[in-house]
Write a protein that holds these residues in place. Sequence first.
Motif, PDB file in Angstrom:
ATOM      1  N   MET A   1      25.012  44.941 -92.561  1.00  0.00           N
ATOM      2  CA  MET A   1      25.564  43.922 -91.102  1.00  0.00           C
ATOM      3  C   MET A   1      26.427  42.807 -90.338  1.00  0.00           C
ATOM      4  N   MET A   2      25.781  41.980 -91.879  1.00  0.00           N
ATOM      5  CA  MET A   2      26.453  40.264 -92.215  1.00  0.00           C
ATOM      6  C   MET A   2      27.229  40.333 -92.093  1.00  0.00           C
ATOM      7  N   SER A   3      28.358  41.349 -92.177  1.00  0.00           N
ATOM      8  CA  SER A   3      29.652  41.301 -92.503  1.00  0.00           C
ATOM      9  C   SER A   3      29.941  41.267 -90.547  1.00  0.00           C
ATOM     10  N   LEU A   4      29.791  42.318 -89.810  1.00  0.00           N
ATOM     11  CA  LEU A   4      29.084  42.930 -88.914  1.00  0.00           C
ATOM     12  C   LEU A   4      29.935  41.301 -88.045  1.00  0.00           C
ATOM     13  N   PHE A   5      28.745  40.789 -88.460  1.00  0.00           N
ATOM     14  CA  PHE A   5      28.372  39.289 -87.460  1.00  0.00           C
ATOM     15  C   PHE A   5      29.949  38.513 -88.354  1.00  0.00           C
ATOM     16  N   GLN A   6      30.185  38.134 -89.282  1.00  0.00           N
ATOM     17  CA  GLN A   6      31.013  37.760 -90.091  1.00  0.00           C
ATOM     18  C   GLN A   6      32.710  37.715 -88.674  1.00  0.00           C
ATOM     19  N   ILE A   7      32.552  39.234 -88.871  1.00  0.00           N
ATOM     20  CA  ILE A   7      33.990  39.811 -88.136  1.00  0.00           C
ATOM     21  C   ILE A   7      34.541  39.475 -87.066  1.00  0.00           C
ATOM     22  N   LEU A   8      32.723  39.397 -86.013  1.00  0.00           N
ATOM     23  CA  LEU A   8      32.583  39.118 -85.070  1.00  0.00           C
ATOM     24  C   LEU A   8      33.047  37.323 -84.243  1.00  0.00           C
ATOM     25  N   MET A   9      32.885  36.836 -85.507  1.00  0.00           N
ATOM     26  CA  MET A   9      33.077  35.598 -85.879  1.00  0.00           C
ATOM     27  C   MET A   9      34.887  34.989 -86.215  1.00  0.00           C
ATOM     28  N   LEU A  10      34.948  35.730 -86.450  1.00  0.00           N
ATOM     29  CA  LEU A  10      36.149  35.601 -86.818  1.00  0.00           C
ATOM     30  C   LEU A  10      37.125  36.218 -85.883  1.00  0.00           C
ATOM     31  N   ILE A  11      36.728  37.565 -85.211  1.00  0.00           N
ATOM     32  CA  ILE A  11      38.070  37.718 -83.698  1.00  0.00           C
ATOM     33  C   ILE A  11      37.141  36.982 -82.836  1.00  0.00           C
ATOM     34  N   LEU A  12      36.163  36.259 -82.746  1.00  0.00           N
ATOM     35  CA  LEU A  12      36.252  35.151 -82.100  1.00  0.00           C
ATOM     36  C   LEU A  12      37.392  33.710 -82.302  1.00  0.00           C
ATOM     37  N   ASP A  13      37.279  33.108 -83.800  1.00  0.00           N
ATOM     38  CA  ASP A  13      38.348  32.687 -83.744  1.00  0.00           C
ATOM     39  C   ASP A  13      39.849  33.116 -84.055  1.00  0.00           C
ATOM     40  N   VAL A  14      39.892  33.550 -84.173  1.00  0.00           N
ATOM     41  CA  VAL A  14      41.780  34.303 -83.990  1.00  0.00           C
ATOM     42  C   VAL A  14      41.570  34.215 -82.508  1.00  0.00           C
ATOM     43  N   VAL A  15      40.981  34.745 -81.355  1.00  0.00           N
ATOM     44  CA  VAL A  15      41.041  34.776 -79.873  1.00  0.00           C
ATOM     45  C   VAL A  15      40.673  33.624 -79.447  1.00  0.00           C
ATOM     46  N   TRP A  16      40.019  32.472 -79.744  1.00  0.00           N
ATOM     47  CA  TRP A  16      40.518  31.074 -79.733  1.00  0.00           C
ATOM     48  C   TRP A  16      41.967  30.189 -80.332  1.00  0.00           C
ATOM     49  N   PHE A  17      42.162  30.366 -81.610  1.00  0.00           N
ATOM     50  CA  PHE A  17      43.668  29.821 -81.694  1.00  0.00           C
ATOM     51  C   PHE A  17      44.070  30.205 -80.961  1.00  0.00           C
ATOM     52  N   PHE A  18      45.057  31.297 -81.056  1.00  0.00           N
ATOM     53  CA  PHE A  18      45.603  31.950 -79.192  1.00  0.00           C
ATOM     54  C   PHE A  18      45.275  31.194 -77.930  1.00  0.00           C
ATOM     55  N   ILE A  19      44.250  31.197 -77.972  1.00  0.00           N
ATOM     56  CA  ILE A  19      43.979  30.308 -76.555  1.00  0.00           C
ATOM     57  C   ILE A  19      45.136  28.939 -76.752  1.00  0.00           C
ATOM     58  N   ILE A  20      44.364  28.268 -77.788  1.00  0.00           N
ATOM     59  CA  ILE A  20      45.119  26.773 -77.955  1.00  0.00           C
ATOM     60  C   ILE A  20      45.986  27.208 -77.738  1.00  0.00           C
ATOM     61  N   VAL A  88      25.256  33.098 -82.767  1.00  0.00           N
ATOM     62  CA  VAL A  88      24.757  32.250 -84.080  1.00  0.00           C
ATOM     63  C   VAL A  88      23.534  32.298 -83.611  1.00  0.00           C
ATOM     64  N   ASN A  89      22.873  31.813 -82.540  1.00  0.00           N
ATOM     65  CA  ASN A  89      21.472  31.892 -81.942  1.00  0.00           C
ATOM     66  C   ASN A  89      20.739  33.109 -82.158  1.00  0.00           C
ATOM     67  N   ASN A  90      21.895  33.894 -82.352  1.00  0.00           N
ATOM     68  CA  ASN A  90      20.862  35.640 -81.977  1.00  0.00           C
ATOM     69  C   ASN A  90      21.330  36.486 -84.177  1.00  0.00           C
ATOM     70  N   ILE A  91      21.829  35.778 -84.924  1.00  0.00           N
ATOM     71  CA  ILE A  91      22.373  35.696 -86.213  1.00  0.00           C
ATOM     72  C   ILE A  91      21.467  36.982 -87.115  1.00  0.00           C
ATOM     73  N   ALA A  92      19.854  36.615 -86.787  1.00  0.00           N
ATOM     74  CA  ALA A  92      18.930  37.305 -87.360  1.00  0.00           C
ATOM     75  C   ALA A  92      18.513  38.318 -87.056  1.00  0.00           C
ATOM     76  N   ALA A  93      19.338  39.393 -85.425  1.00  0.00           N
ATOM     77  CA  ALA A  93      19.457  40.520 -85.521  1.00  0.00           C
ATOM     78  C   ALA A  93      20.548  41.425 -86.353  1.00  0.00           C
ATOM     79  N   PHE A  94      21.483  40.249 -87.092  1.00  0.00           N
ATOM     80  CA  PHE A  94      22.330  41.307 -87.102  1.00  0.00           C
ATOM     81  C   PHE A  94      21.534  41.197 -88.877  1.00  0.00           C
ATOM     82  N   TYR A  95      20.313  40.689 -89.333  1.00  0.00           N
ATOM     83  CA  TYR A  95      19.383  40.902 -91.065  1.00  0.00           C
ATOM     84  C   TYR A  95      19.595  42.079 -91.117  1.00  0.00           C
TER      85      TYR A  95
END
Length: 95
Positions: A1-20, A88-95
């Motif tokens: 499940m940690m990989s799901l968290f990392q994928i979601l964070m990566l998607i949010l980072d890419v969206v952030w970069f596109f908007i900027i 990030v605050n709910n990372i425990a749900a991904f374990y």
Amino acid sequence: MMSLFQILMLILDVVWFFIIAHVIMSWLINFQVLNLRQQFVAQVWYGLNRILEPMYAPVRRVLPQVNGIDLAPLAVLLGVYALRIILVNNIAAFY
């Protein structure tokens, strides 16, 4: 499940970069530093518009119009940042 968290964070980072990138490019186009008649600039601009417009459109319907200022990118950036905080605050749900 940690990989799901990392994928979601990566998607949010890419969206952030596109908007900027979209915001900076819009400023450069408005101040006539970039010219849309250049093929590469036009392709990047239209590509970013096609990617980001589905996120901006619902926000533009809700936000009031301000004279010449588009607040949709700011609202979407705040939403992306809020999602990052929630994940990030709910990372425990991904374990």
